[in-house]
Design a protein around this motif. Structure first.
Motif, mmCIF file in Angstrom:
data_model
loop_
_atom_site.group_PDB
_atom_site.id
_atom_site.type_symbol
_atom_site.label_atom_id
_atom_site.label_comp_id
_atom_site.label_asym_id
_atom_site.label_seq_id
_atom_site.Cartn_x
_atom_site.Cartn_y
_atom_site.Cartn_z
ATOM 1 N N LEU A 110 0.850 -1.183 0.000
ATOM 2 C CA LEU A 110 0.000 0.000 0.000
ATOM 3 C C LEU A 110 0.887 1.234 0.000
ATOM 4 C CD1 LEU A 110 -2.524 -1.168 2.795
ATOM 5 C CD2 LEU A 110 -2.334 -1.938 0.419
ATOM 6 N N GLY A 111 0.731 2.050 -1.017
ATOM 7 C CA GLY A 111 1.589 3.219 -1.208
ATOM 8 C C GLY A 111 1.348 4.300 -0.166
ATOM 9 N N ASN A 112 2.182 5.321 -0.203
ATOM 10 C CA ASN A 112 2.074 6.399 0.787
ATOM 11 C C ASN A 112 2.666 7.690 0.223
ATOM 12 O OD1 ASN A 112 1.320 7.491 3.247
ATOM 13 N ND2 ASN A 112 2.226 5.816 4.435
ATOM 14 N N ASP A 116 6.690 8.761 3.828
ATOM 15 C CA ASP A 116 5.880 7.989 4.767
ATOM 16 C C ASP A 116 5.929 6.517 4.355
ATOM 17 O OD1 ASP A 116 5.186 10.109 6.328
ATOM 18 O OD2 ASP A 116 3.171 10.359 5.515
ATOM 19 N N PRO A 117 5.815 5.637 5.349
ATOM 20 C CA PRO A 117 6.096 4.234 5.041
ATOM 21 C C PRO A 117 4.993 3.510 4.255
ATOM 22 C CG PRO A 117 5.398 4.492 7.326
ATOM 23 C CD PRO A 117 5.517 5.877 6.766
ATOM 24 N N VAL A 119 2.894 0.182 3.532
ATOM 25 C CA VAL A 119 2.431 -0.926 4.363
ATOM 26 C C VAL A 119 2.451 -2.184 3.511
ATOM 27 C CG1 VAL A 119 0.412 -1.940 5.493
ATOM 28 C CG2 VAL A 119 1.047 0.423 5.978
ATOM 29 N N TYR A 137 5.247 -2.792 8.516
ATOM 30 C CA TYR A 137 6.125 -1.808 7.895
ATOM 31 C C TYR A 137 7.385 -2.564 7.488
ATOM 32 C CZ TYR A 137 3.310 2.078 9.776
ATOM 33 O OH TYR A 137 2.311 2.957 10.066
ATOM 34 N N ALA A 199 -6.592 2.569 0.543
ATOM 35 C CA ALA A 199 -5.213 2.092 0.710
ATOM 36 C C ALA A 199 -4.378 2.904 1.704
ATOM 37 C CB ALA A 199 -4.508 2.042 -0.639
ATOM 38 N N THR A 200 -4.418 4.204 1.603
ATOM 39 C CA THR A 200 -3.477 5.011 2.372
ATOM 40 C C THR A 200 -4.199 5.723 3.515
ATOM 41 O OG1 THR A 200 -2.183 5.285 0.364
ATOM 42 C CG2 THR A 200 -1.652 6.756 2.204
ATOM 43 N N ARG A 201 -3.741 5.421 4.723
ATOM 44 C CA ARG A 201 -4.388 5.926 5.940
ATOM 45 C C ARG A 201 -5.893 5.739 5.838
ATOM 46 N NH1 ARG A 201 -2.083 11.622 7.424
ATOM 47 N NH2 ARG A 201 -3.182 11.084 9.343
HETATM 48 C C1 LIG Z 1 1.374 6.142 5.634
HETATM 49 O O1 LIG Z 1 1.937 7.027 6.566
HETATM 50 C C2 LIG Z 1 1.172 7.224 7.728
HETATM 51 C C3 LIG Z 1 1.845 8.309 8.557
HETATM 52 O O2 LIG Z 1 3.145 7.895 8.903
HETATM 53 C C4 LIG Z 1 1.018 5.911 8.472
HETATM 54 O O3 LIG Z 1 0.174 6.085 9.590
HETATM 55 C C5 LIG Z 1 0.439 4.859 7.547
HETATM 56 O O4 LIG Z 1 0.445 3.597 8.201
HETATM 57 C C6 LIG Z 1 1.277 4.772 6.281
HETATM 58 N N1 LIG Z 1 0.877 3.767 5.327
HETATM 59 C C7 LIG Z 1 -0.325 3.643 4.759
HETATM 60 C C8 LIG Z 1 -0.445 2.653 3.681
HETATM 61 O O5 LIG Z 1 -1.298 4.301 5.075
#
Ligand SMILES: *[C@@H]1O[C@H](CO)[C@@H](O)[C@H](O)[C@H]1NC(C)=O
Length: 291
Positions: A110-112, A116-117, A119, A137, A199-201
């Motif tokens: 899962l992109g970010n 930011d990391p 997943v 992570y 996907a993201t947050r």
């Molecule tokens: C994206 O970054 C946020 C902030 O660090 C984190 O909470 C989240 O787990 C990250 N990854 C995704 C796929 O949301």
């Protein structure tokens, strides 16, 4: 004169044949192992079959699948994920059989936002039923370099590995009534698509289409696995350079230590500890010791 020319051309010909065999045997050939199945020219195989890329733009994502079906083995692939702002994008890389009672072994990235990391989301479906998510992570930036993502699929267990470090073990728990993938051959699939609704947050961060196209890269595919011909399974390796690791029945002590390290410091979700989700009790395979 004529005969010496013949001799020369015979020599050149033999040389060419030998060279191309060497390429097939040692470098692998993604043309030979995969079909681009979705997304038109957004999926590409290049560098003489050594590199594959998938991309995603506003109109479509893209995907590929293996020509072979596999029934047990060790499957390795190196991936370099979408760099920069990859929020909203998902790169899925998985094994799956067909039909309503299919089995599936999933890696999903899962992109970010930049910095930011990512997943790494994993799941195991047996007989059409999943709900066995674990998320992690990574301990490196998966967009900077290629890293190896592997699945060891044996009748006794499934092991997910990242750079040869085990991150998850799904043991065969048929003895306590949990189905295990063992009768349905699976293909390898990958796709890159937009999933910015979750996907993201959890869907808060949307895909930034001004950064499109988004591209992920694949190389060094190795299948030390049994291929399925439709009626029978043949367990030959499709690659040289075997490490024999999938022959081990159980994780050795260093593997168990590394698994604990990953689970302690990098695991961010485990269905087995999600009591809110399973108020009547977690699924039976969770109650077994992990090893
Ligand atoms: C994206 O970054 C946020 C902030 O660090 C984190 O909470 C989240 O787990 C990250 N990854 C995704 C796929 O949301």
């Amino acid at each position: 004169m004529g005969s010496s020319w013949n001799g020369v051309s015979m020599f050149v010909l033999v040389g060419l044949v030998v060279n191309s065999l060497v390429v097939v045997a040692f470098a692998g050939d993604l043309y030979q192992d995969f079909d681009l199945t979705w997304g038109g020219n957004r999926g590409k195989i290049f560098n003489g079959g050594k590199l594959l890329s998938l991309s995603l733009d506003r109109d479509s994502g893209s995907g590929f699948q293996s020509k072979n079906e596999y029934l047990f083995g060790r499957i390795d692939m190196q991936l370099k994920l979408v760099a920069g702002n990859s929020a909203g994008t998902v790169t899925a890389y998985y094994l799956s059989s067909q039909g309503p009672t299919h089995d599936e072994i999933d890696f999903e990235f899962l992109g970010n936002l930049s910095g930011d990391p990512y997943v790494l989301h994993t799941n195991v479906y047996t007989q059409g039923k999943g709900n066995r998510e674990q998320q992690f992570y990574l301990w490196f930036d998966p967009t900077r370099n290629f890293h190896t993502y592997s699945i060891i699929w044996k009748p006794q267990h499934i092991i997910f590995l990242v750079d040869n470090i085990p991150i998850r073990v799904f043991k065969n728990a048929e003895s306590i009534g949990v189905p295990f993938p063992k009768n349905q051959p699976m293909r390898i699939y990958s796709s890159l698509w937009n999933a910015d609704d979750w996907a993201t947050r959890g869907g808060l961060v949307k895909t930034d289409w001004t950064k499109a196209p988004f591209t992920a890269y694949y190389r060094n595919f190795k299948a030390n696995a049994c291929t399925w011909s439709g009626t029978a399974s043949s367990c030959a390796s499709t690659s040289s350079n075997l490490d024999g690791a999938w022959e081990t029945n159980e994780l050795e002590a260093p593997g168990r230590r590394r698994l604990r390290w990953v689970q302690k410091y990098f695991m961010i979700y485990n269905y087995c500890t999600d009591l809110k989700r399973f108020p009547q009790g977690v699924p039976p395979e969770c109650k077994r010791p992990r090893f």
